[in-house]
Design a protein around this motif. Structure first.
Motif, PDB file in Angstrom:
ATOM      1  N   PRO A  99       3.838 -47.043  34.985  1.00 39.75           N
ATOM      2  CA  PRO A  99       4.570 -45.963  34.157  1.00 39.75           C
ATOM      3  C   PRO A  99       3.662 -44.863  33.392  1.00 39.75           C
ATOM      4  CG  PRO A  99       5.075 -48.010  33.919  1.00 39.75           C
ATOM      5  CD  PRO A  99       3.921 -48.559  34.686  1.00 39.75           C
ATOM      6  N   THR A 100       4.125 -43.870  33.812  1.00 43.86           N
ATOM      7  CA  THR A 100       3.187 -42.666  33.191  1.00 43.86           C
ATOM      8  C   THR A 100       3.858 -41.728  32.371  1.00 43.86           C
ATOM      9  OG1 THR A 100       1.683 -43.121  35.028  1.00 43.86           O
ATOM     10  CG2 THR A 100       1.311 -40.943  34.083  1.00 43.86           C
ATOM     11  N   LEU A 101       3.237 -41.003  31.430  1.00 41.89           N
ATOM     12  CA  LEU A 101       3.780 -39.922  30.807  1.00 41.89           C
ATOM     13  C   LEU A 101       2.677 -38.940  30.820  1.00 41.89           C
ATOM     14  CD1 LEU A 101       5.850 -38.603  28.653  1.00 41.89           C
ATOM     15  CD2 LEU A 101       4.223 -39.641  26.770  1.00 41.89           C
ATOM     16  N   ILE A 102       3.132 -37.600  31.354  1.00 39.08           N
ATOM     17  CA  ILE A 102       2.141 -36.644  31.466  1.00 39.08           C
ATOM     18  C   ILE A 102       2.718 -35.542  30.409  1.00 39.08           C
ATOM     19  CG2 ILE A 102       3.089 -35.895  33.575  1.00 39.08           C
ATOM     20  CD1 ILE A 102       0.157 -34.762  34.333  1.00 39.08           C
ATOM     21  N   ASP A 157       5.117 -26.103  27.401  1.00 41.90           N
ATOM     22  CA  ASP A 157       4.708 -27.209  27.074  1.00 41.90           C
ATOM     23  C   ASP A 157       5.576 -28.308  27.358  1.00 41.90           C
ATOM     24  OD1 ASP A 157       2.269 -26.477  25.285  1.00 41.90           O
ATOM     25  OD2 ASP A 157       3.852 -25.248  24.433  1.00 41.90           O
ATOM     26  N   HIS A 158       4.922 -29.541  28.052  1.00 42.26           N
ATOM     27  CA  HIS A 158       6.058 -30.078  28.637  1.00 42.26           C
ATOM     28  C   HIS A 158       5.763 -31.831  28.500  1.00 42.26           C
ATOM     29  CE1 HIS A 158       7.844 -26.874  31.263  1.00 42.26           C
ATOM     30  NE2 HIS A 158       6.707 -26.594  31.125  1.00 42.26           N
ATOM     31  N   MET A 159       6.655 -32.460  28.467  1.00 43.55           N
ATOM     32  CA  MET A 159       6.424 -33.981  28.592  1.00 43.55           C
ATOM     33  C   MET A 159       7.378 -34.542  29.541  1.00 43.55           C
ATOM     34  SD  MET A 159       6.659 -34.746  24.095  1.00 43.55           S
ATOM     35  CE  MET A 159       5.417 -36.184  24.454  1.00 43.55           C
ATOM     36  N   TRP A 160       6.715 -35.158  30.721  1.00 43.88           N
ATOM     37  CA  TRP A 160       7.411 -35.645  31.833  1.00 43.88           C
ATOM     38  C   TRP A 160       6.970 -37.148  31.975  1.00 43.88           C
ATOM     39  CZ3 TRP A 160       7.104 -31.637  36.515  1.00 43.88           C
ATOM     40  CH2 TRP A 160       7.727 -30.545  36.185  1.00 43.88           C
ATOM     41  N   ALA A 161       7.892 -37.892  32.441  1.00 41.89           N
ATOM     42  CA  ALA A 161       7.746 -39.494  32.571  1.00 41.89           C
ATOM     43  C   ALA A 161       8.126 -39.910  33.773  1.00 41.89           C
ATOM     44  CB  ALA A 161       8.173 -39.976  31.348  1.00 41.89           C
ATOM     45  N   SER A 162       7.215 -40.915  34.323  1.00 41.40           N
ATOM     46  CA  SER A 162       8.016 -41.488  35.366  1.00 41.40           C
ATOM     47  C   SER A 162       9.397 -42.285  35.142  1.00 41.40           C
ATOM     48  CB  SER A 162       7.072 -43.144  35.676  1.00 41.40           C
ATOM     49  OG  SER A 162       5.873 -42.634  35.715  1.00 41.40           O
ATOM     50  N   PRO A 163      10.207 -42.524  36.240  1.00 39.78           N
ATOM     51  CA  PRO A 163      11.759 -42.552  35.802  1.00 39.78           C
ATOM     52  C   PRO A 163      11.796 -43.832  34.819  1.00 39.78           C
ATOM     53  CG  PRO A 163      11.445 -42.290  37.885  1.00 39.78           C
ATOM     54  CD  PRO A 163      10.312 -42.186  37.412  1.00 39.78           C
ATOM     55  N   GLU A 164      11.001 -45.033  35.122  1.00 37.71           N
ATOM     56  CA  GLU A 164      11.231 -46.247  34.218  1.00 37.71           C
ATOM     57  C   GLU A 164      10.623 -46.032  32.862  1.00 37.71           C
ATOM     58  OE1 GLU A 164       7.443 -47.023  36.817  1.00 37.71           O
ATOM     59  OE2 GLU A 164       9.058 -45.612  36.678  1.00 37.71           O
ATOM     60  N   ASN A 189       1.022 -51.715  32.479  1.00 32.27           N
ATOM     61  CA  ASN A 189       0.633 -50.824  31.320  1.00 32.27           C
ATOM     62  C   ASN A 189       1.089 -49.650  31.199  1.00 32.27           C
ATOM     63  OD1 ASN A 189      -0.758 -53.348  30.217  1.00 32.27           O
ATOM     64  ND2 ASN A 189      -2.708 -52.826  31.219  1.00 32.27           N
ATOM     65  N   VAL A 190       1.513 -49.015  30.152  1.00 30.25           N
ATOM     66  CA  VAL A 190       1.774 -47.709  30.480  1.00 30.25           C
ATOM     67  C   VAL A 190       0.628 -46.757  29.991  1.00 30.25           C
ATOM     68  CG1 VAL A 190       4.148 -47.999  29.389  1.00 30.25           C
ATOM     69  CG2 VAL A 190       2.415 -47.472  27.949  1.00 30.25           C
ATOM     70  N   ARG A 191       0.565 -45.556  30.721  1.00 25.54           N
ATOM     71  CA  ARG A 191      -0.369 -44.775  30.560  1.00 25.54           C
ATOM     72  C   ARG A 191       0.012 -43.136  30.092  1.00 25.54           C
ATOM     73  NH1 ARG A 191      -4.017 -43.517  35.617  1.00 25.54           N
ATOM     74  NH2 ARG A 191      -4.465 -41.613  34.630  1.00 25.54           N
ATOM     75  N   ILE A 192      -1.086 -42.475  29.503  1.00 31.28           N
ATOM     76  CA  ILE A 192      -0.399 -41.141  29.007  1.00 31.28           C
ATOM     77  C   ILE A 192      -1.671 -40.165  29.399  1.00 31.28           C
ATOM     78  CG2 ILE A 192      -0.089 -39.755  27.054  1.00 31.28           C
ATOM     79  CD1 ILE A 192       0.431 -42.220  25.376  1.00 31.28           C
ATOM     80  N   ASP A 193      -1.246 -39.147  30.411  1.00 39.88           N
ATOM     81  CA  ASP A 193      -2.246 -38.293  30.877  1.00 39.88           C
ATOM     82  C   ASP A 193      -1.998 -36.790  30.125  1.00 39.88           C
ATOM     83  OD1 ASP A 193      -3.728 -39.105  33.397  1.00 39.88           O
ATOM     84  OD2 ASP A 193      -1.809 -40.122  33.366  1.00 39.88           O
ATOM     85  N   ASN A 194      -3.206 -36.444  29.536  1.00 38.13           N
ATOM     86  CA  ASN A 194      -2.859 -35.153  28.885  1.00 38.13           C
ATOM     87  C   ASN A 194      -3.671 -34.290  29.593  1.00 38.13           C
ATOM     88  OD1 ASN A 194      -3.550 -33.136  26.757  1.00 38.13           O
ATOM     89  ND2 ASN A 194      -4.677 -34.624  25.753  1.00 38.13           N
TER      90      ASN A 194
END
Length: 267
Positions: free
Chosen positions: A148-151, A228-235, A105-110
């Motif tokens: 897999p994470t998007l922060i 402001d940024h959007m960073w993600a796990s490589p996959e 499952n993908v997650r989004i951290d704010n």
């Protein structure tokens, strides 16, 4: 497809009209807001639900800080971290229901990283030390991530020379000091984060997301910074198909001093 936007809105209630305008104009699947400046029961949840964003995770605080993630696709809240260790509302993490990368499952951290005050000295300015400590706690958290994470959010740091209007003039200004950049680099390496913005808008191209209210003609002066940024796990980052920002939002009625960013993913 899954589209995710981030925006430091500088008061969700005061700027509800431009939030609604943005959602009607661009319609991201998920919108992550920072600096909502209200308690959870005061957040304009019903107004955003009426636009289709009925799935919400809100971490609020009276008058200051606060983050909220609203979505028109199902999400479930999974974490709230107090990375400043003082009770301030600066983080909420969600999973996107039925969206996976590599079978997980993908997650989004704010996140809303502290600004750090005016003096880049831990001894003279405790707020600066709190900011660095916040980032170190984020780094420890990132080391243990196994999904897999998007922060996304307001990191309050512009790390690259092309992320600010004048690198030399801002080297001693909080948000672009070497110690902040080095601290953010440690966070990036802790999980191998991919800076999605800079994957699509390559350095040294100008890329700003914030302009001070003190600049009356912000377009002409263009003294911006990329906070402001959007960073993600490589996959997760490998699934990104597009990234953009909406500079025109800085000209809207009663604007935030930040603008929204959005990334589209093939998920």
């Amino acid at each position: 497809m899954l589209s995710v936007a981030t925006w430091n809105i500088n008061s969700a209630r005061l700027r509800l009209p431009i939030i609604e305008k943005y959602l009607e104009m661009q319609g991201p699947d998920v919108l992550c807001l920072q600096e909502i400046k209200c308690q959870e029961h005061q957040f304009p949840a019903d107004a955003l639900a009426a636009l289709g964003y009925e799935h919400q995770a809100i971490c609020g605080q009276k008058g200051y800080h606060g983050v909220a993630t609203v979505s028109r696709v199902p999400i479930r809240e999974v974490t709230r971290h107090d990375w400043q260790a003082n009770g301030e509302a600066r983080h909420v993490g969600v999973e996107v229901v039925d969206r996976e990368v590599g079978g997980k499952n993908v997650r989004i951290d704010n996140v809303y990283v502290p600004a750090g005050g005016d003096e880049p000295d831990r001894e003279k300015n405790p707020k600066f030390g709190q900011k660095l400590d916040f980032l170190e706690r984020m780094t420890d958290w990132a080391k243990s991530l196994d999904v897999p994470t998007l922060i996304v959010g307001d990191f309050n740091i512009a790390p690259l020379e092309s992320d600010v209007w004048n690198h030399k003039q801002l080297l001693k200004v909080v948000s672009h000091t070497p110690v902040e950049v080095e601290t953010l680099e440690r966070f990036q390496k802790a999980h191998g984060w991919v800076d999605i913005g800079r994957e699509h808008i390559r350095d040294p191209e100008r890329y700003f997301s914030w302009w001070s209210y003190r600049s009356k003609d912000w377009r002409v002066n263009d003294r911006g910074r990329r906070l402001d940024h959007m960073w993600a796990s490589p996959e997760f980052a490998a699934r990104a198909t597009g990234h953009s920002l909406l500079e025109d939002a800085r000209d809207w009625e009663k604007p935030s001093d930040h603008i929204p960013l959005v990334t589209e993913f093939d998920i």
